[in-house]
Motif scaffolding. Structure first.
Motif, mmCIF file in Angstrom:
data_model
loop_
_atom_site.group_PDB
_atom_site.id
_atom_site.type_symbol
_atom_site.label_atom_id
_atom_site.label_comp_id
_atom_site.label_asym_id
_atom_site.label_seq_id
_atom_site.Cartn_x
_atom_site.Cartn_y
_atom_site.Cartn_z
ATOM 1 N N GLU A 186 9.316 45.828 14.465
ATOM 2 C CA GLU A 186 10.539 45.790 13.485
ATOM 3 C C GLU A 186 10.680 44.244 13.483
ATOM 4 N N ASN A 187 10.586 43.327 14.424
ATOM 5 C CA ASN A 187 10.791 41.826 14.337
ATOM 6 C C ASN A 187 9.616 41.183 13.728
ATOM 7 N N GLY A 188 9.083 41.498 12.779
ATOM 8 C CA GLY A 188 7.809 40.683 11.992
ATOM 9 C C GLY A 188 6.517 41.133 12.611
ATOM 10 N N ILE A 189 6.211 42.185 13.222
ATOM 11 C CA ILE A 189 5.153 42.679 13.781
ATOM 12 C C ILE A 189 4.517 41.576 14.863
ATOM 13 N N ALA A 190 5.009 41.509 15.810
ATOM 14 C CA ALA A 190 4.691 40.554 16.847
ATOM 15 C C ALA A 190 4.326 41.225 18.208
ATOM 16 N N ILE A 191 3.221 41.958 18.301
ATOM 17 C CA ILE A 191 2.730 42.807 19.210
ATOM 18 C C ILE A 191 2.270 42.140 20.431
ATOM 19 N N ASN A 192 2.892 42.431 21.880
ATOM 20 C CA ASN A 192 2.134 41.874 22.926
ATOM 21 C C ASN A 192 1.830 43.079 23.941
ATOM 22 N N CYS B 215 -0.015 39.609 18.659
ATOM 23 C CA CYS B 215 -0.925 40.084 17.867
ATOM 24 C C CYS B 215 -0.217 40.776 16.471
ATOM 25 N N VAL B 216 -0.768 40.842 15.415
ATOM 26 C CA VAL B 216 -0.276 41.398 14.261
ATOM 27 C C VAL B 216 -0.838 42.903 13.968
ATOM 28 N N GLY B 217 -1.566 43.337 14.730
ATOM 29 C CA GLY B 217 -1.981 44.632 14.447
ATOM 30 C C GLY B 217 -3.047 45.021 15.459
ATOM 31 N N ALA B 218 -2.994 46.448 15.737
ATOM 32 C CA ALA B 218 -3.917 47.128 16.801
ATOM 33 C C ALA B 218 -4.465 48.262 16.296
ATOM 34 N N TRP C 101 8.748 53.449 21.498
ATOM 35 C CA TRP C 101 7.383 53.232 20.872
ATOM 36 C C TRP C 101 7.167 53.798 19.629
ATOM 37 N N GLN C 102 6.346 53.213 18.745
ATOM 38 C CA GLN C 102 5.721 53.482 17.466
ATOM 39 C C GLN C 102 4.369 53.806 17.318
ATOM 40 N N LEU C 103 3.715 54.868 16.868
ATOM 41 C CA LEU C 103 2.492 55.121 16.477
ATOM 42 C C LEU C 103 1.756 53.828 15.511
ATOM 43 N N PHE D 210 0.206 53.308 20.902
ATOM 44 C CA PHE D 210 1.688 52.964 20.294
ATOM 45 C C PHE D 210 1.910 51.324 20.513
ATOM 46 N N ALA D 211 2.916 50.900 19.973
ATOM 47 C CA ALA D 211 3.481 49.364 20.339
ATOM 48 C C ALA D 211 4.939 49.921 20.183
ATOM 49 N N PRO D 212 5.540 48.817 21.042
ATOM 50 C CA PRO D 212 6.987 48.720 21.011
ATOM 51 C C PRO D 212 7.649 48.608 19.739
ATOM 52 N N ILE D 213 8.584 49.486 19.241
ATOM 53 C CA ILE D 213 9.113 49.467 18.312
ATOM 54 C C ILE D 213 9.790 48.039 17.823
ATOM 55 N N ARG D 214 10.475 47.382 18.814
ATOM 56 C CA ARG D 214 11.264 46.138 18.561
ATOM 57 C C ARG D 214 10.468 45.262 18.218
#
Length: 375
Positions: free
Chosen positions: A282-288, A307-310, A259-261, A275-279
């Protein structure tokens, strides 16, 4: 049968003379309360303003204002995009800021700039500036070579208050931060000549002796958040807590591997860490997925779409997808979907750049930058 007593006409007229102004006053008060949000929980209308800067110009929150550097000039905008002031820096400059003070540098030249755009210090230092960080009372400046540098602490008028070199022999300084009403500061540094690179945390009181020193091992710390008299140190593996002397609170250790802050907020004596998952970053900021650490609370959230940011604001979690804003209370798990304002003319959000203190988010739509008021 009992007769109703009728008021004399003059007495009725006298009462009516007071009733009408009182009723009018009540209507005015109700109107003001409605405008201020007294009957809707203080909800704000979501809106957006297109800014004159572009996403590649180091667009940075500055209290309730916005900073960007166009390659020659540092410009400060208000949240609606109007220019507050500009300050010439010349080419190849870099800056760092708190909510009210800016440190900018190029080569050996250091500028300390207040929130009104006026320089309180503008001089050449004795050596090349690596980087600088700003606190509420002091500015920390790292000088010299990347290995065995010197650290100078200056007040806001540029007077040198403290200087440290011995602690960084054969070390590279990674970062600096101020805490405890600005009277204390921490540094992280790395021993580059050891068989295994080791990160060291130093804590100091300004113009006093070293308060603490501790080895953080080979897990690189990338964020430190001060809350409740403790430093929350986040590395690629763990969240650990230390006091200003460097004594660890073992009960505050949590595993954050993978996880990354992405954002933090201090509420009372506790740090809220998102936090969001690091992977997914790293893969273009695709957060779910999101994870919130808040004291003893450790919660997971699933976003309705990628999402692209939280971010955190006012004890709520927000996240931007390409065309929607999602919002959830930190005590719940359900996200509400909110359409982006029509002021954005259908622009697609591609990244999140930061948050102003008043809850206005900076987002990029390719190279365009919008200031979006969160509801």
């Amino acid at each position: 049968m009992r007769k109703h007593q009728q008021l004399p006409l003059k007495q009725f007229d006298k009462k009516q003379k007071y009733i009408i102004p009182i009723a009018a006053l009540i209507m005015v008060i109700l109107l003001i309360m409605t405008v201020m949000g007294a009957f809707n929980g203080g909800k704000r209308t979501m809106s957006a303003h297109l800014l004159r800067c572009v996403a590649t110009q180091n667009v940075t929150p500055f209290g309730n204002s916005i900073l960007y550097y166009d390659g020659m000039t540092l410009v400060c905008l208000n949240s609606r995009g109007g220019e507050r002031w500009s300050y010439p820096l010349g080419e190849n400059a870099t800056f760092s800021c708190s909510d009210s003070v800016i440190a900018a540098w190029s080569g050996t030249q250091l500028h300390i700039i207040n929130q009104d755009g006026h320089s309180t210090y503008n001089e050449n230092l004795a050596d090349e500036i690596q980087f600088a960080r700003v606190g509420s009372r002091y500015v920390g400046v790292v000088l010299g070579d990347s290995i065995s540098p010197s650290l100078v602490i200056k007040d806001m008028q540029g007077t040198s208050i403290d200087n440290e070199t011995a602690a960084y022999t054969d070390m590279a300084i990674l970062d600096i931060g101020f805490f405890g009403d600005g009277e204390y500061f921490w540094t992280t540094s790395m021993n580059v000549y050891g068989t295994t690179p080791t990160t060291i945390l130093h804590t100091f009181r300004v113009n006093m002796s070293n308060s603490g020193e501790i080895s953080l091992g080979d897990n690189l710390p990338y964020a430190i958040v001060y809350a409740g008299n403790e430093l929350n140190i986040i590395s690629t593996r763990q969240l650990r807590q230390f006091d200003y002397r460097g004594t660890q609170d073992a009960s505050g250790t949590k595993l954050v591997y993978g996880w990354q802050l992405v954002d933090d907020q201090v509420s009372g004596n506790q740090a809220m860490l998102l936090f969001a998952p690091i992977r997914q970053i790293e893969n273009g900021i695709a957060i779910n997925q999101l994870r919130l650490l808040n004291g003893d609370t450790d919660k997971r959230f699933t976003l309705p779409s990628t999402c692209v940011g939280a971010m955190l604001y006012n004890k709520k979690i927000y996240a931007f997808s390409s065309d929607t804003l999602y919002r959830a209370d930190i005590s719940g798990r359900r996200f509400n979907a909110i359409s982006l304002p029509s002021d954005m003319n259908g622009a697609i959000v591609t990244s999140y750049l930061g948050m102003l203190k008043n809850g206005i988010a900076l987002v990029a739509c390719d190279n365009d930058v919008y200031a979006v008021t969160l509801p």
